[in-house]
Scaffold this active site. Structure first.
Site, PDB file in Angstrom:
ATOM      1  N   ASP A  24      23.294   4.235   1.456  1.00  0.00           N
ATOM      2  CA  ASP A  24      21.841   4.144   1.007  1.00  0.00           C
ATOM      3  C   ASP A  24      21.844   2.684   0.521  1.00  0.00           C
ATOM      4  O   ASP A  24      22.480   2.267  -0.195  1.00  0.00           O
ATOM      5  CB  ASP A  24      21.628   5.266  -0.268  1.00  0.00           C
ATOM      6  CG  ASP A  24      20.197   4.943  -0.726  1.00  0.00           C
ATOM      7  OD1 ASP A  24      19.367   4.163  -0.195  1.00  0.00           O
ATOM      8  OD2 ASP A  24      20.068   5.169  -1.614  1.00  0.00           O
ATOM      9  N   ASN A  26      18.549   1.020   0.265  1.00  0.00           N
ATOM     10  CA  ASN A  26      17.424   0.776  -0.472  1.00  0.00           C
ATOM     11  C   ASN A  26      17.265   1.652  -1.866  1.00  0.00           C
ATOM     12  O   ASN A  26      16.344   1.621  -2.335  1.00  0.00           O
ATOM     13  CB  ASN A  26      16.295   0.715   0.394  1.00  0.00           C
ATOM     14  CG  ASN A  26      15.864   2.203   0.899  1.00  0.00           C
ATOM     15  OD1 ASN A  26      16.863   3.179   0.533  1.00  0.00           O
ATOM     16  ND2 ASN A  26      14.797   2.412   1.499  1.00  0.00           N
ATOM     17  N   ASP A  28      17.290   5.007  -2.344  1.00  0.00           N
ATOM     18  CA  ASP A  28      16.378   6.110  -2.774  1.00  0.00           C
ATOM     19  C   ASP A  28      17.061   7.358  -2.678  1.00  0.00           C
ATOM     20  O   ASP A  28      16.680   8.522  -2.472  1.00  0.00           O
ATOM     21  CB  ASP A  28      15.170   6.027  -1.987  1.00  0.00           C
ATOM     22  CG  ASP A  28      15.495   5.942  -0.283  1.00  0.00           C
ATOM     23  OD1 ASP A  28      16.884   6.204  -0.043  1.00  0.00           O
ATOM     24  OD2 ASP A  28      14.664   5.991   0.545  1.00  0.00           O
ATOM     25  N   ASP A  32      20.382   5.137   5.088  1.00  0.00           N
ATOM     26  CA  ASP A  32      19.526   4.200   5.958  1.00  0.00           C
ATOM     27  C   ASP A  32      20.019   3.079   6.690  1.00  0.00           C
ATOM     28  O   ASP A  32      21.217   2.803   6.600  1.00  0.00           O
ATOM     29  CB  ASP A  32      18.439   3.678   5.095  1.00  0.00           C
ATOM     30  CG  ASP A  32      18.887   2.854   3.743  1.00  0.00           C
ATOM     31  OD1 ASP A  32      19.928   2.127   4.029  1.00  0.00           O
ATOM     32  OD2 ASP A  32      18.297   3.322   2.817  1.00  0.00           O
ATOM     33  N   ASP A 101      20.793   8.216  20.297  1.00  0.00           N
ATOM     34  CA  ASP A 101      20.978   9.594  20.721  1.00  0.00           C
ATOM     35  C   ASP A 101      19.499   9.921  21.450  1.00  0.00           C
ATOM     36  O   ASP A 101      18.459   9.586  20.962  1.00  0.00           O
ATOM     37  CB  ASP A 101      20.979  10.407  19.516  1.00  0.00           C
ATOM     38  CG  ASP A 101      21.622  11.644  19.637  1.00  0.00           C
ATOM     39  OD1 ASP A 101      21.509  12.601  20.657  1.00  0.00           O
ATOM     40  OD2 ASP A 101      22.703  12.001  18.780  1.00  0.00           O
ATOM     41  N   ASP A 206      21.469  14.471  24.285  1.00  0.00           N
ATOM     42  CA  ASP A 206      21.716  15.721  23.441  1.00  0.00           C
ATOM     43  C   ASP A 206      21.539  16.939  24.523  1.00  0.00           C
ATOM     44  O   ASP A 206      20.683  17.109  25.291  1.00  0.00           O
ATOM     45  CB  ASP A 206      20.521  15.894  22.531  1.00  0.00           C
ATOM     46  CG  ASP A 206      20.864  16.839  21.549  1.00  0.00           C
ATOM     47  OD1 ASP A 206      21.803  16.939  20.763  1.00  0.00           O
ATOM     48  OD2 ASP A 206      19.903  17.757  21.399  1.00  0.00           O
ATOM     49  N   GLU A 260      26.058  15.636  26.111  1.00  0.00           N
ATOM     50  CA  GLU A 260      26.652  16.331  25.591  1.00  0.00           C
ATOM     51  C   GLU A 260      26.529  17.750  26.547  1.00  0.00           C
ATOM     52  O   GLU A 260      25.406  17.913  26.927  1.00  0.00           O
ATOM     53  CB  GLU A 260      25.893  16.567  24.092  1.00  0.00           C
ATOM     54  CG  GLU A 260      26.731  17.775  23.204  1.00  0.00           C
ATOM     55  CD  GLU A 260      25.788  18.365  22.186  1.00  0.00           C
ATOM     56  OE1 GLU A 260      26.244  18.804  21.341  1.00  0.00           O
ATOM     57  OE2 GLU A 260      24.366  18.340  22.473  1.00  0.00           O
ATOM     58  N   HIS A 332      28.857  15.554  13.931  1.00  0.00           N
ATOM     59  CA  HIS A 332      27.736  16.373  12.795  1.00  0.00           C
ATOM     60  C   HIS A 332      27.994  17.732  13.042  1.00  0.00           C
ATOM     61  O   HIS A 332      27.000  18.279  12.196  1.00  0.00           O
ATOM     62  CB  HIS A 332      26.583  15.435  13.060  1.00  0.00           C
ATOM     63  CG  HIS A 332      26.024  15.621  14.424  1.00  0.00           C
ATOM     64  ND1 HIS A 332      26.648  15.345  15.439  1.00  0.00           N
ATOM     65  CD2 HIS A 332      24.915  16.451  14.684  1.00  0.00           C
ATOM     66  CE1 HIS A 332      25.853  15.649  16.528  1.00  0.00           C
ATOM     67  NE2 HIS A 332      24.556  16.310  16.052  1.00  0.00           N
ATOM     68  N   ASP A 333      28.262  18.180  14.122  1.00  0.00           N
ATOM     69  CA  ASP A 333      28.229  19.780  14.410  1.00  0.00           C
ATOM     70  C   ASP A 333      29.235  20.612  13.992  1.00  0.00           C
ATOM     71  O   ASP A 333      29.149  21.865  14.260  1.00  0.00           O
ATOM     72  CB  ASP A 333      27.834  19.736  15.843  1.00  0.00           C
ATOM     73  CG  ASP A 333      26.386  19.345  16.267  1.00  0.00           C
ATOM     74  OD1 ASP A 333      25.730  19.389  15.440  1.00  0.00           O
ATOM     75  OD2 ASP A 333      26.172  19.107  17.637  1.00  0.00           O
TER      76      ASP A 333
HETATM   77  C1  GLC Z   1      23.174  19.212  19.670  1.00  0.00           C
HETATM   78  C2  GLC Z   1      23.022  18.489  18.504  1.00  0.00           C
HETATM   79  C3  GLC Z   1      22.944  19.335  17.327  1.00  0.00           C
HETATM   80  C4  GLC Z   1      21.318  20.027  17.521  1.00  0.00           C
HETATM   81  C5  GLC Z   1      21.400  20.508  18.981  1.00  0.00           C
HETATM   82  C6  GLC Z   1      19.705  20.645  19.071  1.00  0.00           C
HETATM   83  O1  GLC Z   1      24.034  20.190  19.945  1.00  0.00           O
HETATM   84  O2  GLC Z   1      24.448  17.496  18.480  1.00  0.00           O
HETATM   85  O3  GLC Z   1      23.012  18.444  16.227  1.00  0.00           O
HETATM   86  O4  GLC Z   1      21.187  20.744  16.672  1.00  0.00           O
HETATM   87  O5  GLC Z   1      21.851  19.782  19.816  1.00  0.00           O
HETATM   88  O6  GLC Z   1      19.233  19.420  19.365  1.00  0.00           O
END
Ligand code: GLC
Length: 564
Positions: A24, A26, A28, A32, A101, A206, A260, A332-333
């Site tokens: 972060d 700024n 909040d 960011d 992305d 994605d 992906e 992140h998944d």
């Molecule tokens: C991909 C992304 C995931 C998202 C999904 C739907 O698997 O990595 O985070 O929830 O697509 O967009």
């Protein structure tokens, strides 16, 4: 159109930023682009060559950015277009490529296209999404088929104004675009051009393998919850045709495309990324993320090293001819990997071993924010504290007869929220992520697991990531060499060799909590071997020419074969 030469992504490695939790800048409580700007040198110093940003665009955050409501702007929580340009320019000045992305399988239901599309069958956007009339069973209104969405119940949602259902393979607030509509494909290309014109170097695309549906939309396989429709939207009939169109746009800028592909196997992946008319550069497969689960982390089983090794080797051998792998163990998944494939007790040891284990394979490594610090999973007490739409839905939909404690255990083992806690920069309040209370829980272990302390400790996971990336980059054998697995049936070690122009390097990874020994292949049994990397103090442990190599818990050794 004239084509610009593509940069060589194979030599590179990338760092993934999920900006809301990165830093972060700024004050909040939300990460960011100001925070990113401050940390670009840190990223460069890690030794990577580029950044992949998870979505940073305006979004109602039903799926934290993967539900986009404006493709040509920056989410106000993260900054402005001007701030993005600053980040981009500075990243470029530091020699870092920048990938965005591209989420085009679906939009947010708050995207203006969808708002228009909902209004009726005769507006310019009416055919931008996948609409179907209901089926009726007597008086009862039924959706067009039996598909489930991957995130939230049935894959169809009824729209009163239009008197039709729309398809959503993910959450209700993520309606699928109708890629068969040429206008939609033109929109995609124009979005790509918008960012490429600004100087972006490529895209992570994605769930790109879902964009072409079998438009007969037949009923799916009844017994597969959440993915029963998959055979009819994964690698669908026009996938390659549409990707070829997007490819042309990307290549006219020399941009790189990383797709992906959640349920794509080697064959499908090769069709996408090899050959002269390949439509993507790299594929993000999911197989190496299922060594402790069936298909998805929610259906957990104990970690199996043999399953992990099979997956690693299948992809390494599978991409041998003309292919290239995207290497990763976190994003992140998925929950954090030390808690899955490593050990909390041997946190530093397993965190470092896992780094070498994947980075030194043949391919382009992707490191997810916090992975280089050995961040681990959180355990929140109640489901109400979790935000990930997939976790919340799974909790309320499946295993309802089990006691709460067991259901929460499933969440602890599977939730994507574990990878989305604020990055731990220092032992200061809020882990130095922000001066304000962060938007999400900070992992309580930040007092010991954090960048500042690891910076000061040469034996830390952070320093080891730097060493690994540097070693990979400086060594032709590790970059280009072939891959060969040893000790395939072992349940304790993963061993592979890279070979290039007669140079041979062996990577020996112990996945055991005990001291073990490993019988070295002949060529490595002499004292001229060079130890290139070790996650234990090296002096004492230099191989001594014996057949048996002793390994400490979760030790990794990287040996270069000497001349006999
Ligand atoms: C991909 C992304 C995931 C998202 C999904 C739907 O698997 O990595 O985070 O929830 O697509 O967009």
């Amino acid at each position: 159109m004239e084509k610009i030469r593509q940069f060589d992504f194979r030599k590179m490695s990338f760092y993934q930023i999920w900006v809301r939790s990165f830093r972060d800048g700024n004050g909040d409580g939300i990460g960011d682009l100001y925070g990113v700007y401050e940390r670009l040198e840190y990223i460069r110093d890690l030794g990577v060559d580029g950044i992949w940003f998870s979505p940073i665009f305006p979004s109602p955050n039903a799926d934290y950015g993967y539900d986009i409501s404006d493709y040509r702007n920056i989410h106000p929580d993260y900054g402005t277009l001007e701030q993005f340009r600053k980040v981009l320019d500075r990243a470029h000045a530091l020699g870092l490529k920048v990938l965005l992305d591209l989420v085009i399988n679906h939009t947010s239901d708050e995207h203006p296209w969808f708002i228009e599309s909902c209004k009726g069958k005769d507006n310019p956007y009416s055919d931008y999404y996948i609409w179907r009339d209901p089926r009726f069973d007597g008086e009862d209104r039924l959706p067009p088929n039996n598909w489930y969405s991957q995130f939230e119940g049935l894959a169809w949602e009824y729209c009163e104004t239009r008197k039709q259902y729309y398809l959503h393979v993910f959450a209700r607030k993520q309606p699928d675009l109708n890629m068969d509509n040429p206008k939609v494909r033109e929109e995609v290309k124009s979005i790509m051009r918008f960012w490429l014109d600004m100087g972006v170097d490529g895209f992570r695309e994605d769930v790109i393998t879902y964009i072409s549906k079998d438009m007969r939309l037949p009923d799916g396989i009844p017994f597969l919850p959440a993915i029963n429709g998959l055979p009819f939207y994964n690698e669908g009939p026009n996938l390659h045709r549409y990707l070829r169109e997007f490819r042309e746009t990307a290549l006219s800028y020399g941009a790189v495309q990383i797709g992906e592909a959640p349920f794509t196997g080697i064959k499908g992946a090769r069709r996408l990324i090899t050959g002269r008319d390949r439509v993507l550069d790299l594929v993000i497969q999911f197989e190496t993320m299922t060594a402790d689960c069936f298909f998805t982390e929610y259906v957990h089983h104990p970690f199996s090293l043999r399953k992990l090794k099979r997956a690693f080797s299948r992809w390494q051998y599978g991409m041998k001819k003309g292919g290239w792998n995207a290497l990763y163990l976190e994003n992140h998944d998925h929950p954090r990997v030390i808690d899955r494939y490593g050990s909390r007790k041997y946190w530093r040891e397993s965190g470092t071993m896992l780094a070498a284990c994947f980075i030194l394979q043949r391919g382009t490594p992707f490191i997810y924010q916090g992975q280089e610090l050995g961040m681990t999973n959180i355990r929140l007490h109640s489901i109400g504290q979790y935000l990930d739409v997939a976790s919340v839905n799974a909790y309320h939909r499946f295993h309802l007869k089990e006691p709460v404690r067991r259901r929460m255990r499933r969440i602890h083992l599977s939730s994507r929220d574990s990878a989305r806690t604020p990055v731990q920069w220092s032992p200061a309040r809020y882990a130095g992520f922000s001066v304000h209370k962060p938007w999400f829980y900070v992992n309580p272990n930040y007092k010991t697991v954090n960048a500042a302390d690891e910076e000061a400790d040469p034996g830390s996971i952070l320093h080891f990531y730097r060493k690994c990336l540097k070693l990979r980059k400086s060594c032709k054998t590790l970059l280009w060499g072939s891959y060969r697995e040893y000790a395939r049936s072992s349940r304790r070690v993963y061993v592979y060799e890279r070979e290039y122009e007669k140079e041979r390097i062996l990577v020996i990874c112990s996945f055991s909590r005990h001291r073990i020994s490993y019988r070295l292949p002949k060529i490595y049994r002499n004292s001229n071997n060079k130890l290139l990397l070790d996650n234990y103090p090296a002096e004492e442990r230099l191989p001594d020419g014996k057949r048996e190599l002793r390994l400490q818990p979760y030790e990794v050794k990287v040996l270069k074969a000497g001349c006999l």
